[in-house]
Design a protein around this motif. Structure first.
Motif, PDB file in Angstrom:
ATOM      1  N   GLU A 153      15.964 -25.739 -15.897  1.00 21.39           N
ATOM      2  CA  GLU A 153      17.178 -25.290 -16.629  1.00 21.39           C
ATOM      3  C   GLU A 153      18.496 -25.744 -16.102  1.00 21.39           C
ATOM      4  OE1 GLU A 153      14.572 -21.520 -18.265  1.00 21.39           O
ATOM      5  OE2 GLU A 153      16.047 -21.088 -16.561  1.00 21.39           O
ATOM      6  N   LEU A 154      18.700 -25.599 -14.695  1.00 27.16           N
ATOM      7  CA  LEU A 154      19.850 -25.938 -14.073  1.00 27.16           C
ATOM      8  C   LEU A 154      20.167 -27.478 -14.419  1.00 27.16           C
ATOM      9  CD1 LEU A 154      22.402 -25.078 -12.845  1.00 27.16           C
ATOM     10  CD2 LEU A 154      21.124 -25.440 -10.536  1.00 27.16           C
ATOM     11  N   MET A 155      19.071 -28.264 -14.137  1.00 28.09           N
ATOM     12  CA  MET A 155      19.091 -29.906 -14.306  1.00 28.09           C
ATOM     13  C   MET A 155      19.520 -30.088 -15.854  1.00 28.09           C
ATOM     14  SD  MET A 155      15.910 -31.585 -12.676  1.00 28.09           S
ATOM     15  CE  MET A 155      15.064 -30.558 -11.534  1.00 28.09           C
ATOM     16  N   ALA A 156      18.917 -29.277 -16.832  1.00 27.63           N
ATOM     17  CA  ALA A 156      19.381 -29.354 -18.189  1.00 27.63           C
ATOM     18  C   ALA A 156      21.038 -29.259 -18.359  1.00 27.63           C
ATOM     19  CB  ALA A 156      18.537 -28.499 -19.328  1.00 27.63           C
ATOM     20  N   TYR A 157      21.288 -27.888 -17.679  1.00 36.44           N
ATOM     21  CA  TYR A 157      22.876 -27.427 -17.574  1.00 36.44           C
ATOM     22  C   TYR A 157      23.588 -28.676 -17.270  1.00 36.44           C
ATOM     23  CZ  TYR A 157      27.127 -25.337 -16.836  1.00 36.44           C
ATOM     24  OH  TYR A 157      28.412 -24.990 -16.813  1.00 36.44           O
ATOM     25  N   MET A 158      23.079 -29.433 -16.008  1.00 36.95           N
ATOM     26  CA  MET A 158      24.151 -30.437 -15.402  1.00 36.95           C
ATOM     27  C   MET A 158      24.140 -31.786 -16.322  1.00 36.95           C
ATOM     28  SD  MET A 158      23.431 -30.013 -11.343  1.00 36.95           S
ATOM     29  CE  MET A 158      21.652 -30.026 -11.479  1.00 36.95           C
ATOM     30  N   GLN A 159      22.952 -32.199 -17.015  1.00 31.96           N
ATOM     31  CA  GLN A 159      22.784 -33.310 -17.983  1.00 31.96           C
ATOM     32  C   GLN A 159      23.728 -32.890 -19.016  1.00 31.96           C
ATOM     33  OE1 GLN A 159      20.824 -36.050 -17.516  1.00 31.96           O
ATOM     34  NE2 GLN A 159      22.329 -36.727 -18.996  1.00 31.96           N
ATOM     35  N   LEU A 160      23.736 -31.628 -19.779  1.00 31.10           N
ATOM     36  CA  LEU A 160      24.598 -31.285 -20.825  1.00 31.10           C
ATOM     37  C   LEU A 160      26.150 -31.541 -20.272  1.00 31.10           C
ATOM     38  CD1 LEU A 160      24.952 -30.241 -23.683  1.00 31.10           C
ATOM     39  CD2 LEU A 160      25.445 -27.811 -22.377  1.00 31.10           C
ATOM     40  N   VAL A 161      26.320 -30.923 -19.209  1.00 29.37           N
ATOM     41  CA  VAL A 161      27.948 -31.477 -18.586  1.00 29.37           C
ATOM     42  C   VAL A 161      28.134 -32.910 -18.703  1.00 29.37           C
ATOM     43  CG1 VAL A 161      29.234 -31.323 -16.482  1.00 29.37           C
ATOM     44  CG2 VAL A 161      28.018 -29.417 -17.005  1.00 29.37           C
ATOM     45  N   ILE A 162      27.132 -33.674 -18.094  1.00 26.55           N
ATOM     46  CA  ILE A 162      27.446 -35.131 -18.300  1.00 26.55           C
ATOM     47  C   ILE A 162      27.430 -35.840 -19.447  1.00 26.55           C
ATOM     48  CG2 ILE A 162      26.148 -37.371 -17.606  1.00 26.55           C
ATOM     49  CD1 ILE A 162      25.311 -36.138 -15.181  1.00 26.55           C
ATOM     50  N   ASP A 204      30.603 -19.956  -6.787  1.00 21.03           N
ATOM     51  CA  ASP A 204      31.073 -18.439  -6.796  1.00 21.03           C
ATOM     52  C   ASP A 204      31.335 -17.710  -8.226  1.00 21.03           C
ATOM     53  OD1 ASP A 204      30.254 -18.415  -4.207  1.00 21.03           O
ATOM     54  OD2 ASP A 204      32.546 -18.942  -3.495  1.00 21.03           O
ATOM     55  N   TYR A 205      31.726 -18.688  -8.945  1.00 22.61           N
ATOM     56  CA  TYR A 205      32.298 -18.339 -10.549  1.00 22.61           C
ATOM     57  C   TYR A 205      31.083 -18.281 -11.412  1.00 22.61           C
ATOM     58  CZ  TYR A 205      36.397 -19.425  -7.769  1.00 22.61           C
ATOM     59  OH  TYR A 205      37.411 -19.641  -6.715  1.00 22.61           O
ATOM     60  N   MET A 206      30.149 -18.549 -11.106  1.00 19.80           N
ATOM     61  CA  MET A 206      29.083 -18.830 -12.127  1.00 19.80           C
ATOM     62  C   MET A 206      28.184 -17.600 -12.286  1.00 19.80           C
ATOM     63  SD  MET A 206      29.735 -21.776 -12.876  1.00 19.80           S
ATOM     64  CE  MET A 206      28.639 -22.511 -13.989  1.00 19.80           C
ATOM     65  N   HIS A 207      27.831 -17.361 -13.527  1.00 15.98           N
ATOM     66  CA  HIS A 207      26.899 -16.197 -13.666  1.00 15.98           C
ATOM     67  C   HIS A 207      25.483 -16.756 -14.321  1.00 15.98           C
ATOM     68  CE1 HIS A 207      30.969 -14.573 -13.870  1.00 15.98           C
ATOM     69  NE2 HIS A 207      30.501 -13.559 -13.038  1.00 15.98           N
ATOM     70  N   SER A 223      19.963 -20.674  -5.352  1.00 14.10           N
ATOM     71  CA  SER A 223      20.011 -19.227  -4.475  1.00 14.10           C
ATOM     72  C   SER A 223      21.414 -18.809  -4.364  1.00 14.10           C
ATOM     73  CB  SER A 223      19.510 -19.764  -3.205  1.00 14.10           C
ATOM     74  OG  SER A 223      20.476 -20.375  -2.332  1.00 14.10           O
ATOM     75  N   LYS A 224      22.524 -19.385  -4.325  1.00 15.98           N
ATOM     76  CA  LYS A 224      23.840 -18.963  -4.312  1.00 15.98           C
ATOM     77  C   LYS A 224      24.154 -18.121  -5.605  1.00 15.98           C
ATOM     78  CE  LYS A 224      25.507 -22.098  -0.947  1.00 15.98           C
ATOM     79  NZ  LYS A 224      26.338 -23.476  -0.812  1.00 15.98           N
ATOM     80  N   ILE A 225      23.679 -18.652  -6.841  1.00 16.93           N
ATOM     81  CA  ILE A 225      23.986 -18.088  -8.034  1.00 16.93           C
ATOM     82  C   ILE A 225      23.254 -16.774  -8.073  1.00 16.93           C
ATOM     83  CG2 ILE A 225      23.445 -17.989 -10.497  1.00 16.93           C
ATOM     84  CD1 ILE A 225      23.981 -21.053 -10.513  1.00 16.93           C
ATOM     85  N   TYR A 226      22.144 -16.621  -7.510  1.00 19.26           N
ATOM     86  CA  TYR A 226      21.252 -15.274  -7.686  1.00 19.26           C
ATOM     87  C   TYR A 226      22.244 -14.439  -6.580  1.00 19.26           C
ATOM     88  CZ  TYR A 226      17.268 -17.111  -9.861  1.00 19.26           C
ATOM     89  OH  TYR A 226      16.596 -17.581 -11.071  1.00 19.26           O
TER      90      TYR A 226
END
Length: 175
Positions: A67-76, A97-100, A168-171
């Motif tokens: 899911e996070l990879m898909a988010y990063m691909q969408l950004v690109i 730090d700003y991501m939920h 891990s940081k987002i969690y």
């Protein structure tokens, strides 16, 4: 014994084109009077196995990682073309730090306090729903993209450890 025709460069799995047992081999050799030829060949026979090299596509990823990879691909995909995979990973690491990150619709959604993007793994695909871009700002209509897991691994597999760190940081931020 099974016989295969395999391209060593391909990552595909193959089915055998023929299967025989030892009894059938012996009967064929005897029928054609070739037992001495088989003995001669066996004198120089070498059997070796070729170990398959492990690649990033062989690694198992969690749904959250896909899911996070898909988010990063969408950004690109929605960017101006200047941002590359490494830049996207680094930018997300710096903005963590700003991501939920929240469970939503059988997957997860990610936002920075405003517009959310939802990613959901289903089979070998990752479905992404997001607000479409309208000029220089986010629109109100939802857009949809679908990425294959294989495509995401090709683009982000080498950043596996950074992706785990981001998650891990987002969690920690949300919990």
């Amino acid at each position: 014994m099974a016989f295969y025709s395999i391209d060593p460069q391909s990552q595909q799995e193959y089915s055998p084109f023929m299967q025989v047992n030892l009894r059938k081999i012996i009967m064929t050799v005897n029928k054609h009077g070739k037992s001495q030829a088989v003995i001669d060949k066996a004198q120089n026979l070498v059997i070796k196995t070729v170990a398959k090299q492990t690649t990033t596509t062989d690694k198992t990823y969690s749904n959250e990682e896909y899911e996070l990879m898909a988010y990063m691909q969408l950004v690109i995909d929605n960017g101006d073309g200047a941002e590359k995979n490494a830049d996207t990973v680094q930018n997300l690491e710096q903005a963590v730090d700003y991501m939920h990150w929240q469970k939503q619709d059988g997957g997860h959604s990610i936002d920075a306090g405003a517009h959310a993007t939802t990613m959901r793994v289903q089979g070998d695909q990752v479905y992404v729903t997001y607000d479409t871009l309208e000029g220089d700002h986010m629109g109100i209509a939802n857009g949809h993209k679908t990425y294959s897991k294989a495509e995401l691994v090709r683009n982000f597999g080498e950043y596996s450890q950074q992706i785990k760190n981001i998650l891990s940081k987002i969690y920690r931020v949300d919990n």
